[in-house]
Write a protein that holds these residues in place. Structure first.
Motif, PDB file in Angstrom:
ATOM      1  N   GLY A 117       0.930  -0.834  -0.139  1.00  0.00           N
ATOM      2  CA  GLY A 117      -0.207   0.487  -0.007  1.00  0.00           C
ATOM      3  C   GLY A 117       0.655   1.624  -0.368  1.00  0.00           C
ATOM      4  N   LEU A 118       2.126   0.885  -0.230  1.00  0.00           N
ATOM      5  CA  LEU A 118       2.702   2.890  -0.450  1.00  0.00           C
ATOM      6  C   LEU A 118       2.935   2.751  -1.432  1.00  0.00           C
ATOM      7  N   LYS A 119       3.336   4.447  -1.858  1.00  0.00           N
ATOM      8  CA  LYS A 119       3.766   4.773  -3.129  1.00  0.00           C
ATOM      9  C   LYS A 119       5.289   4.585  -3.169  1.00  0.00           C
ATOM     10  N   SER A 120       5.309   4.161  -4.814  1.00  0.00           N
ATOM     11  CA  SER A 120       6.311   3.741  -5.370  1.00  0.00           C
ATOM     12  C   SER A 120       6.886   4.458  -6.230  1.00  0.00           C
ATOM     13  N   ASN A 121       7.944   4.148  -7.001  1.00  0.00           N
ATOM     14  CA  ASN A 121       8.272   5.957  -8.529  1.00  0.00           C
ATOM     15  C   ASN A 121       7.995   4.548  -9.746  1.00  0.00           C
ATOM     16  N   LEU A 122       7.264   4.668 -11.104  1.00  0.00           N
ATOM     17  CA  LEU A 122       7.304   3.782 -11.594  1.00  0.00           C
ATOM     18  C   LEU A 122       7.302   4.663 -13.107  1.00  0.00           C
ATOM     19  N   PRO A 123       8.625   4.132 -14.148  1.00  0.00           N
ATOM     20  CA  PRO A 123       8.209   4.602 -14.931  1.00  0.00           C
ATOM     21  C   PRO A 123       7.801   4.982 -16.243  1.00  0.00           C
ATOM     22  N   MET A 124       6.915   6.236 -16.711  1.00  0.00           N
ATOM     23  CA  MET A 124       6.225   6.089 -17.621  1.00  0.00           C
ATOM     24  C   MET A 124       6.606   6.285 -19.094  1.00  0.00           C
ATOM     25  N   ARG A 125       6.805   5.963 -20.266  1.00  0.00           N
ATOM     26  CA  ARG A 125       7.639   6.216 -21.183  1.00  0.00           C
ATOM     27  C   ARG A 125       6.643   6.271 -22.721  1.00  0.00           C
ATOM     28  N   GLY A 126       6.907   7.464 -23.327  1.00  0.00           N
ATOM     29  CA  GLY A 126       6.161   8.128 -24.231  1.00  0.00           C
ATOM     30  C   GLY A 126       7.033   8.065 -25.792  1.00  0.00           C
ATOM     31  N   ILE A 127       6.916   6.915 -26.470  1.00  0.00           N
ATOM     32  CA  ILE A 127       7.053   6.249 -27.318  1.00  0.00           C
ATOM     33  C   ILE A 127       5.977   6.348 -29.129  1.00  0.00           C
ATOM     34  N   GLY A 128       6.533   6.892 -30.248  1.00  0.00           N
ATOM     35  CA  GLY A 128       5.986   6.704 -30.976  1.00  0.00           C
ATOM     36  C   GLY A 128       5.322   5.670 -31.607  1.00  0.00           C
ATOM     37  N   LEU A 129       5.055   5.478 -32.947  1.00  0.00           N
ATOM     38  CA  LEU A 129       4.592   5.028 -33.569  1.00  0.00           C
ATOM     39  C   LEU A 129       5.401   3.700 -34.452  1.00  0.00           C
ATOM     40  N   ASP A 130       6.801   3.975 -34.136  1.00  0.00           N
ATOM     41  CA  ASP A 130       7.585   2.113 -33.850  1.00  0.00           C
ATOM     42  C   ASP A 130       8.063   2.052 -32.870  1.00  0.00           C
ATOM     43  N   GLY A 131       7.893   2.644 -31.848  1.00  0.00           N
ATOM     44  CA  GLY A 131       8.336   2.152 -30.490  1.00  0.00           C
ATOM     45  C   GLY A 131       7.912   0.755 -29.974  1.00  0.00           C
ATOM     46  N   ALA A 132       6.814   0.561 -30.421  1.00  0.00           N
ATOM     47  CA  ALA A 132       6.386  -0.721 -29.957  1.00  0.00           C
ATOM     48  C   ALA A 132       6.734  -2.248 -30.762  1.00  0.00           C
ATOM     49  N   PRO A 133       6.865  -1.824 -32.128  1.00  0.00           N
ATOM     50  CA  PRO A 133       7.338  -2.496 -33.315  1.00  0.00           C
ATOM     51  C   PRO A 133       8.532  -2.989 -32.647  1.00  0.00           C
ATOM     52  N   LEU A 134       9.292  -1.862 -31.980  1.00  0.00           N
ATOM     53  CA  LEU A 134      10.967  -1.968 -32.656  1.00  0.00           C
ATOM     54  C   LEU A 134      11.391  -2.978 -31.299  1.00  0.00           C
ATOM     55  N   ARG A 135      10.116  -3.567 -30.191  1.00  0.00           N
ATOM     56  CA  ARG A 135      10.613  -3.866 -29.314  1.00  0.00           C
ATOM     57  C   ARG A 135      10.078  -5.397 -29.577  1.00  0.00           C
ATOM     58  N   ASP A 136      11.269  -6.223 -29.538  1.00  0.00           N
ATOM     59  CA  ASP A 136      10.713  -8.191 -30.261  1.00  0.00           C
ATOM     60  C   ASP A 136       9.917  -8.616 -29.122  1.00  0.00           C
ATOM     61  N   GLY A 137       8.883  -9.634 -29.774  1.00  0.00           N
ATOM     62  CA  GLY A 137       8.341 -10.427 -28.590  1.00  0.00           C
ATOM     63  C   GLY A 137       7.178  -9.241 -28.252  1.00  0.00           C
ATOM     64  N   TRP A 138       7.080  -8.717 -28.787  1.00  0.00           N
ATOM     65  CA  TRP A 138       5.931  -7.393 -27.946  1.00  0.00           C
ATOM     66  C   TRP A 138       4.358  -7.903 -28.322  1.00  0.00           C
ATOM     67  N   ALA A 139       3.547  -7.051 -27.263  1.00  0.00           N
ATOM     68  CA  ALA A 139       1.991  -8.045 -28.146  1.00  0.00           C
ATOM     69  C   ALA A 139       1.069  -6.988 -27.009  1.00  0.00           C
ATOM     70  N   ILE A 140      -0.036  -6.779 -27.734  1.00  0.00           N
ATOM     71  CA  ILE A 140      -1.356  -6.474 -27.026  1.00  0.00           C
ATOM     72  C   ILE A 140      -1.860  -8.080 -26.152  1.00  0.00           C
ATOM     73  N   THR A 141      -2.145  -8.028 -25.226  1.00  0.00           N
ATOM     74  CA  THR A 141      -2.831  -9.253 -24.480  1.00  0.00           C
ATOM     75  C   THR A 141      -4.322  -9.116 -23.921  1.00  0.00           C
ATOM     76  N   ARG A 142      -4.785  -7.217 -23.796  1.00  0.00           N
ATOM     77  CA  ARG A 142      -5.987  -7.119 -23.112  1.00  0.00           C
ATOM     78  C   ARG A 142      -6.181  -5.820 -24.015  1.00  0.00           C
ATOM     79  N   GLY A 143      -7.494  -5.552 -24.546  1.00  0.00           N
ATOM     80  CA  GLY A 143      -7.832  -4.408 -24.877  1.00  0.00           C
ATOM     81  C   GLY A 143      -7.248  -3.993 -26.322  1.00  0.00           C
ATOM     82  N   ARG A 144      -6.945  -2.648 -26.379  1.00  0.00           N
ATOM     83  CA  ARG A 144      -6.402  -2.618 -27.500  1.00  0.00           C
ATOM     84  C   ARG A 144      -4.531  -1.078 -27.319  1.00  0.00           C
ATOM     85  N   MET A 145      -3.774  -0.747 -28.605  1.00  0.00           N
ATOM     86  CA  MET A 145      -3.543   0.291 -28.012  1.00  0.00           C
ATOM     87  C   MET A 145      -3.911   1.509 -28.589  1.00  0.00           C
TER      88      MET A 145
END
Length: 395
Positions: A117-145
């Motif tokens: 229940g404690l606060k923690s620092n989390l990383p938020m990344r801003g990416i462009g159109l090629d950001g996700a395809p650049l990651r091998d093995g990336w896939a949406i498992t629920r919902g959408r991009m």
């Protein structure tokens, strides 16, 4: 051959008499098991963290950051530099001739850990159109991009499992804006699953970063192409950037944390091993004292001191091996695959799972046998040198 037969005979007698010293023997087994369990839990933690980090990088992806920056959060890259990198040789290009490139922004946001229940620092990344395809093995498992230009984010599966408030469809305030979680993504358990992703232009606006970025990712034609990219950057005075492979980058990011975990585990295990050693010594000395008349009788029958020495030492090693095996089993049942998070090099939480491997179990068993060897040596020496008359007097 005669010595070997005597060793076998005395060892059999010693092991058969273990039930008569059950509680002493059991205490030694438990002490050794706790030593092994503590050691293996730390080593499994380090191995799991290393597996998560090492599975995040690719030799075919290059990362560019401001020269001298060790972490993404300390880097600054401007838009004109992104355009110059896009003209570099050795980069994979799309049918329209544009480079497969992603200029990214890395910011820190707050999250609530489910377990504490404690606060923690989390990383938020801003990416462009090629950001996700650049990651091998990336896939949406629920919902959408997320939709470009919108206040929508997608969440890594590991982050969703460990932190509250990021469920699919949920709206959450991050920075100065409210964001909607529209998707959950997976990437083979890599470090990216500990991140939130949004459109880079929106993240820039909401976190007031202007046209600045922190990293540039490009897909290389092959592993050797990174040398040509590095030469291009070095010869372009407007690009004061450091170039490295994504795999090399993450290997460097993980080394300090892995070393810290291991350096905490071994000293603690050794300190506990000293306590277990005292228990083993007490058990084996008691064993020798309880069998003093048996030892004397065997000596009268022609058995030498060496068989008594080996048999007593073997008894100690057997107890230690049982304790080591028990400690490894408990660690496997309770910790292998256990999910947690720790602070990474970027001052943000990285979610990973403990990983108990056969090589780590071997280290635990070796430590247990060392405790048994030292704990049994001096009592074994006493058994070998026990005077016959004194033995009958003790019995």
């Amino acid at each position: 051959m005669r010595i070997l037969n005597q060793i076998i005979a005395v060892s059999a007698i010693n092991l058969k008499s273990l039930p008569q010293r059950f509680w002493l023997s059991f205490s030694t087994i438990v002490a050794v098991a706790m030593v092994v369990m503590v050691l293996l839990s730390f080593l499994a933690m380090a191995a799991g963290f290393q597996r998560t980090i090492s599975g995040s990088g690719s030799d075919n992806i290059a990362i560019l950051m401001r020269d001298g920056s060790q972490q993404e959060i300390n880097s600054v890259v401007m838009l004109d530099q992104v355009r110059l990198v896009g003209e570099a040789p050795g980069i994979v290009r799309k049918p329209d001739g544009n480079a497969v490139i992603s200029a990214e922004l890395y910011v820190i946001v707050d999250g609530i850990k489910r377990s504490t229940g404690l606060k923690s620092n989390l990383p938020m990344r801003g990416i462009g159109l090629d950001g996700a395809p650049l990651r091998d093995g990336w896939a949406i498992t629920r919902g959408r991009m997320f939709e470009p230009g919108s206040n929508e984010i997608v969440v890594g599966e590991n982050l969703l499992r460990e932190f509250a408030g990021f469920d699919l469809g949920r709206e959450i305030k991050l920075g100065t804006a409210t964001w909607k979680v529209v998707g959950v993504f997976a990437m083979n358990g890599s470090v990216f699953e500990s991140e939130l992703w949004g459109d880079v232009t929106v993240v820039q606006s909401m976190f007031r970063r202007g046209n600045s970025f922190q990293t540039i990712r490009v897909r290389l034609e092959n592993q050797d192409a990174i040398d040509g990219l590095r030469t291009y950057v070095e010869n372009e005075p407007r690009l004061k950037l450091a170039v490295q492979s994504e795999k090399g980058f993450f290997a460097g990011q993980s080394s300090g944390t892995i070393k810290l975990i291991r350096n905490a585990g071994w000293p603690l295990a050794i300190a506990m091993a000293i306590g277990a050693l005292a228990g083993a010594l007490n058990t084996m000395y008691s064993s020798v004292a309880a069998r003093s008349r048996e030892i004397a009788t065997l000596r009268c029958l022609g058995f030498g001191g060496f068989p008594s020495f080996v048999a007593t030492l073997l008894e100690s090693l057997v107890l230690a091996a049982i304790g080591g095996g028990l400690g490894a089993l408990v660690t496997f049942l309770f910790f292998d695959g256990f999910s947690t998070s720790t602070l990474g090099e970027g001052f943000t939480q990285i979610v990973f799972s403990f990983s108990l491997t056969a090589a780590l179990v071997q280290q635990g068993i070796v430590l247990a046998l060392i405790v048994g060897l030292i704990g049994g040596f001096f009592p074994a020496l006493r058994a070998a040198r026990l005077p016959i008359v004194a033995a009958y007097a003790q019995g």
